[in-house]
Design an enzyme around this catalytic site. Structure first.
Site, PDB file in Angstrom:
ATOM      1  N   ILE A 189       0.945  -1.161   0.008  1.00 14.26           N
ATOM      2  CA  ILE A 189       0.206  -0.033  -0.103  1.00 14.26           C
ATOM      3  C   ILE A 189       0.922   1.246   0.012  1.00 14.26           C
ATOM      4  O   ILE A 189       0.381   2.452  -0.329  1.00 14.26           O
ATOM      5  CB  ILE A 189      -0.997   0.113   1.198  1.00 14.26           C
ATOM      6  CG1 ILE A 189      -0.446  -0.366   2.543  1.00 14.26           C
ATOM      7  CG2 ILE A 189      -2.154  -0.747   1.081  1.00 14.26           C
ATOM      8  CD1 ILE A 189      -1.255  -0.026   3.819  1.00 14.26           C
ATOM      9  N   GLY A 190       2.052   1.142   0.188  1.00 12.71           N
ATOM     10  CA  GLY A 190       2.913   2.228   0.095  1.00 12.71           C
ATOM     11  C   GLY A 190       4.516   1.807   0.075  1.00 12.71           C
ATOM     12  O   GLY A 190       4.883   0.685   0.445  1.00 12.71           O
ATOM     13  N   GLY A 216       8.338   3.563   0.532  1.00 17.01           N
ATOM     14  CA  GLY A 216       9.110   4.761   0.769  1.00 17.01           C
ATOM     15  C   GLY A 216      10.779   4.454   1.065  1.00 17.01           C
ATOM     16  O   GLY A 216      11.312   3.280   0.642  1.00 17.01           O
ATOM     17  N   VAL A 243       5.229  -0.748   2.855  1.00 14.64           N
ATOM     18  CA  VAL A 243       4.073  -0.763   3.736  1.00 14.64           C
ATOM     19  C   VAL A 243       2.963  -1.805   3.128  1.00 14.64           C
ATOM     20  O   VAL A 243       2.702  -1.634   2.128  1.00 14.64           O
ATOM     21  CB  VAL A 243       3.409   0.530   4.140  1.00 14.64           C
ATOM     22  CG1 VAL A 243       2.513   0.283   4.895  1.00 14.64           C
ATOM     23  CG2 VAL A 243       4.621   1.338   4.801  1.00 14.64           C
ATOM     24  N   LYS A 247       4.484  -2.146   8.187  1.00 14.50           N
ATOM     25  CA  LYS A 247       5.740  -1.534   7.741  1.00 14.50           C
ATOM     26  C   LYS A 247       6.792  -2.317   7.932  1.00 14.50           C
ATOM     27  O   LYS A 247       7.363  -2.628   9.029  1.00 14.50           O
ATOM     28  CB  LYS A 247       5.852  -0.465   8.263  1.00 14.50           C
ATOM     29  CG  LYS A 247       7.079   0.460   7.681  1.00 14.50           C
ATOM     30  CD  LYS A 247       7.082   2.192   7.876  1.00 14.50           C
ATOM     31  CE  LYS A 247       8.226   2.745   7.625  1.00 14.50           C
ATOM     32  NZ  LYS A 247       8.396   4.103   7.604  1.00 14.50           N
ATOM     33  N   ASP A 273       9.490  16.105   8.322  1.00 14.44           N
ATOM     34  CA  ASP A 273       9.011  15.624   6.850  1.00 14.44           C
ATOM     35  C   ASP A 273       7.516  15.546   6.634  1.00 14.44           C
ATOM     36  O   ASP A 273       6.905  14.522   6.327  1.00 14.44           O
ATOM     37  CB  ASP A 273       9.470  14.064   6.594  1.00 14.44           C
ATOM     38  CG  ASP A 273       9.614  13.553   5.125  1.00 14.44           C
ATOM     39  OD1 ASP A 273       9.533  14.657   4.149  1.00 14.44           O
ATOM     40  OD2 ASP A 273       9.810  12.550   4.867  1.00 14.44           O
TER      41      ASP A 273
HETATM   42  N1  LIG Z   1      -0.550   3.232   8.710  1.00 17.44           N
HETATM   43  C1  LIG Z   1      -0.748   3.098   7.256  1.00 17.44           C
HETATM   44  N2  LIG Z   1      -1.954   3.221   6.613  1.00 17.44           N
HETATM   45  C2  LIG Z   1      -2.281   3.238   5.369  1.00 17.44           C
HETATM   46  N3  LIG Z   1      -1.017   3.601   4.625  1.00 17.44           N
HETATM   47  C3  LIG Z   1       0.286   3.644   5.011  1.00 17.44           C
HETATM   48  C4  LIG Z   1       0.534   3.650   6.645  1.00 17.44           C
HETATM   49  N4  LIG Z   1       1.801   3.922   6.691  1.00 17.44           N
HETATM   50  C5  LIG Z   1       2.444   4.298   5.664  1.00 17.44           C
HETATM   51  N5  LIG Z   1       1.351   4.213   4.472  1.00 17.44           N
HETATM   52  C6  LIG Z   1       1.753   4.284   3.288  1.00 17.44           C
HETATM   53  O1  LIG Z   1       2.870   4.128   2.903  1.00 17.44           O
HETATM   54  C7  LIG Z   1       3.633   5.126   2.388  1.00 17.44           C
HETATM   55  C8  LIG Z   1       5.120   4.856   2.891  1.00 17.44           C
HETATM   56  O2  LIG Z   1       5.171   4.670   4.299  1.00 17.44           O
HETATM   57  P1  LIG Z   1       6.305   5.503   5.013  1.00 17.44           P
HETATM   58  O3  LIG Z   1       6.144   7.035   4.687  1.00 17.44           O
HETATM   59  O4  LIG Z   1       6.056   5.561   6.714  1.00 17.44           O
HETATM   60  O5  LIG Z   1       7.405   4.919   4.713  1.00 17.44           O
HETATM   61  P2  LIG Z   1       8.952   5.622   4.390  1.00 17.44           P
HETATM   62  O6  LIG Z   1       9.852   4.411   3.903  1.00 17.44           O
HETATM   63  O7  LIG Z   1       9.354   6.065   5.780  1.00 17.44           O
HETATM   64  O8  LIG Z   1       8.726   6.628   3.630  1.00 17.44           O
HETATM   65  P3  LIG Z   1       9.386   8.085   3.210  1.00 17.44           P
HETATM   66  O9  LIG Z   1      10.397   7.611   2.044  1.00 17.44           O
HETATM   67  O10 LIG Z   1       8.301   9.121   2.736  1.00 17.44           O
HETATM   68  O11 LIG Z   1      10.264   8.527   4.395  1.00 17.44           O
HETATM   69  C9  LIG Z   1       2.981   6.423   2.847  1.00 17.44           C
HETATM   70  O12 LIG Z   1       3.293   7.407   2.178  1.00 17.44           O
HETATM   71  C10 LIG Z   1       1.541   5.825   2.864  1.00 17.44           C
HETATM   72  O13 LIG Z   1       0.940   6.098   1.458  1.00 17.44           O
END
Ligand SMILES: Nc1ncnc2c1ncn2[C@@H]1O[C@H](COP(=O)(O)OP(=O)(O)OP(=O)(O)O)[C@@H](O)[C@H]1O
Length: 265
Positions: A29-30, A32, A37, A52, A134
Site C-alpha cells: 500500500i506504500g 518509501g 508498507v 511496515k 518531513d
Molecule cells: N498506517 C498506514 N496506513 C495506510 N497507509 C500507510 C500507513 N503507513 C504508511 N502508509 C503508506 O505507505 C507510504 C510509505 O510509508 P512511510 O512514509 O512510513 O515509509 P517511508 O519509507 O518512511 O517513506 P518516506 O520515503 O516518505 O520517508 C505512505 O506514504 C503511505 O501511503
C-alpha cells in the site's frame, strides 16, 4: 518486542506464538525510502492494519522513528502502533490502517479541520521537543471518516541546536533549511512552514484538480489562482503567518490550534 517471520502462505508467525488471527496480504500500500508498507487483516475481526517492513532493519532512523511514535501513542491525530516485531535483525511495525492521505483530493470545507488537527498533533510533538522534519500531504494519513493521522516519523528527532538540513521534501522545506554545509540551527518552526505550504497546495489542488475534464482550461497561472486562495481573510492571515520567512515570526502550532479556526476556509 517479538521475533517473527512471514510464511510462504502469507501468515505472520511469531517465534513464541502463532499469530493466526493476523492474515498478512502481500498488497503493497506504500513504498518509501525506509520501508515497504503492506496491508494486514485480522481474520477474527476483519480489522485492517498496515505492516511496515523496515528496509534496513534496526538502524538509527528506525529507532528514532519508533521512539517518536512511542512517545506519541494515544494522541488522536498521530498514527498508532500496535506491535513492533523483530527477527534476524529485520524489523516490522504493525500500525492502524489509514486508507487516505492528504495527497488525495479532499473537500475544500475540510481544510480548516485538517489544519487544526495537524496543528494539534504538531503542538503535542513540539511540546515534547520533537520535530517531524518531513511533513507532506503523503505523510498525513486520513482515516475512513477523514480524521488526521500524522505518520512517517523516519526523519523525526528531538530538537537540538545543530541539526542536519537535508530534511523535508523540497517543496515543503522552510527557507532556513536551504543553507550550505548540511548542518544548521533551526527549530520546530520548519514543520509550521510545511503546514503552510500544504494548506495552499491542497486548496490549489482542490480548486484545479489535474484530472478534471476541463483541466487545460483551468487557471493554473499562480497570478490567477492565488487571489482565489487569498480571497478569504482568514486563510490569508493564517497562510501568511505560517509562511513567514523568518522562523521566529512564524505561527506556532499551539497558536494555530488556539486560533479558533473551525469554520470552513
Ligand atoms: N498506517 C498506514 N496506513 C495506510 N497507509 C500507510 C500507513 N503507513 C504508511 N502508509 C503508506 O505507505 C507510504 C510509505 O510509508 P512511510 O512514509 O512510513 O515509509 P517511508 O519509507 O518512511 O517513506 P518516506 O520515503 O516518505 O520517508 C505512505 O506514504 C503511505 O501511503
Amino acid at each position: 518486542m517479538k521475533a517473527f517471520w512471514l510464511t510462504a502462505d502469507g501468515r505472520l508467525v511469531y517465534v513464541d506464538r502463532l499469530a493466526e488471527d493476523i492474515k498478512f496480504r502481500r498488497t503493497v500500500i506504500g513504498q518509501g525510502a525506509y520501508g515497504t508498507v503492506y496491508k494486514a487483516t485480522c481474520q477474527k475481526t476483519g480489522k485492517e492494519f498496515a505492516l511496515k517492513c523496515h528496509k534496513r532493519g534496526v538502524e538509527e532512523a528506525t529507532v528514532r522513528e519508533l521512539s517518536c511514535l512511542t512517545a506519541l501513542q494515544g494522541h488522536p491525530y498521530v498514527i498508532q502502533i500496535h506491535e513492533c516485531v523483530i527477527h534476524n535483525g529485520m524489523m516490522a511495525t504493525l500500525m492502524s490502517y489509514a486508507p487516505y492521505t492528504l495527497s488525495n483530493i479532499i473537500p475544500l470545507s475540510f481544510v480548516a479541520r485538517f489544519s487544526v488537527q495537524v496543528a494539534e498533533a504538531l503542538s503535542y510533538m513540539h511540546r515534547l521537543n520533537l520535530v517531524h522534519r518531513d511533513l507532506t500531504p503523503f505523510n498525513v494519513l486520513l482515516t475512513e471518516d477523514l480524521t488526521v493521522q500524522v505518520a512517517d516519523m523516519g526523519l523525526s528527532r528531538h530538537s537540538c541546536k545543530w541539526m542536519s538540513t537535508p530534511v523535508v521534501t523540497e517543496a515543503y522545506r522552510a527557507p532556513e533549511l536551504f543553507v550550505e554545509g548540511g548542518i544548521s540551527e533551526y527549530t520546530c518552526a520548519i514543520d509550521m512552514w510545511s503546514l503552510g505550504v500544504m494548506i495552499v497546495d491542497i486548496i490549489v489542488r482542490t480548486l484545479c484538480p489535474k484530472d478534471h475534464p476541463d483541466a487545460s482550461l483551468m487557471p493554473w497561472d499562480p497570478k490567477t489562482l492565488m487571489p482565489q486562495v487569498m480571497k478569504c481573510a482568514l486563510v490569508k492571515r493564517i497562510v501568511f503567518q505560517l509562511l513567514a520567512f523568518r522562523a521566529n515570526e512564524r505561527l506556532l502550532a499551539h497558536e494555530l490550534r488556539e486560533s479558533g479556526v473551525s469554520s470552513p476556509f
